[in-house]
Design a protein around this motif. Structure first.
Motif, PDB file in Angstrom:
ATOM      1  N   ASP A 262       8.270  42.900  43.686  1.00 36.33           N
ATOM      2  CA  ASP A 262       7.653  42.120  45.112  1.00 36.33           C
ATOM      3  C   ASP A 262       6.479  41.362  44.995  1.00 36.33           C
ATOM      4  O   ASP A 262       5.686  41.340  45.952  1.00 36.33           O
TER       5      ASP A 262
ATOM      6  N   ASN B 128      12.428  42.478  46.926  1.00 38.01           N
ATOM      7  CA  ASN B 128      13.030  41.202  46.123  1.00 38.01           C
ATOM      8  C   ASN B 128      14.494  41.883  45.778  1.00 38.01           C
ATOM      9  O   ASN B 128      14.715  42.256  44.500  1.00 38.01           O
TER      10      ASN B 128
ATOM     11  N   TRP C   7      15.584  37.170  45.102  1.00 38.90           N
ATOM     12  CA  TRP C   7      14.862  36.028  45.444  1.00 38.90           C
ATOM     13  C   TRP C   7      15.218  34.905  44.686  1.00 38.90           C
ATOM     14  O   TRP C   7      15.509  34.957  43.355  1.00 38.90           O
TER      15      TRP C   7
END
Length: 130
Positions: free
Chosen positions: A54, A76, A79
Motif C-alpha cells: 500500500d 491495495n 489500485w
C-alpha cells in the motif's frame, strides 16, 4: 479515418514522442497510475496495481526513485488510477481502488490524502508516512 472533431486534413502527419525516462525500480512492478506533484516541480507520484504494498512511490522525471509513503489506512485491493489536485489551495492525492477483474467486487474505494511534503535526507529523499 479522422479523429472526432477533426477533419482528415487537420490531422497531424505524425506524432513525435520522446522518452524522458524509464522506471527501473523493482518495487514498482506494475505501475497503474501516475500523477504530477502539486508541491514539487519535477516530482511524480506512481502506484502499483493489486498484489503490491500500500505504497505511493515518488519519482523524478527520468524515472529515478526518490522515495515512497505508505497509505496506512488504505488497502491495495486493486489500485487502478492516481490523480493530484488542489482543494482550498492545499495539495492532495486521490488513489482509485476501482479494479474489478472478473466482477469480483461490488464497490470501489477512493482514498484522498494530503500530498506529503518531500524531505531531503542522507539518501536523497524521504516522505512522511500516512
Amino acid at each position: 479515418m479522422a479523429t472526432a472533431g477533426c477533419s482528415q486534413a487537420e490531422q497531424p502527419a505524425a506524432f513525435l514522442f520522446e522518452v524522458s525516462g524509464k522506471i527501473e525500480d523493482k518495487r514498482i512492478r506494475e505501475a497503474s497510475g501516475l500523477a504530477r506533484s502539486q508541491r514539487q516541480p519535477g516530482l511524480l507520484w506512481v502506484i502499483n496495481d493489486n498484489g503490491n504494498k500500500d505504497h505511493v512511490h515518488a519519482l523524478d522525471a527520468s524515472g529515478t526513485r526518490l522515495g515512497e509513503f505508505e497509505l496506512k489506512k488504505g488497502k491495495n485491493r486493486d489500485w487502478e488510477d492516481l490523480a493530484s489536485f488542489r482543494y482550498d489551495d492545499k495539495p492532495y492525492l486521490m488513489i482509485a481502488d476501482i479494479g474489478n477483474n472478473e466482477s469480483q467486487h461490488d464497490h470501489g474505494t477512493l482514498y484522498f490524502v494530503a500530498e506529503p511534503a518531500p524531505q531531503k535526507n542522507s539518501e536523497g529523499f524521504a516522505v512522511a508516512a500516512r
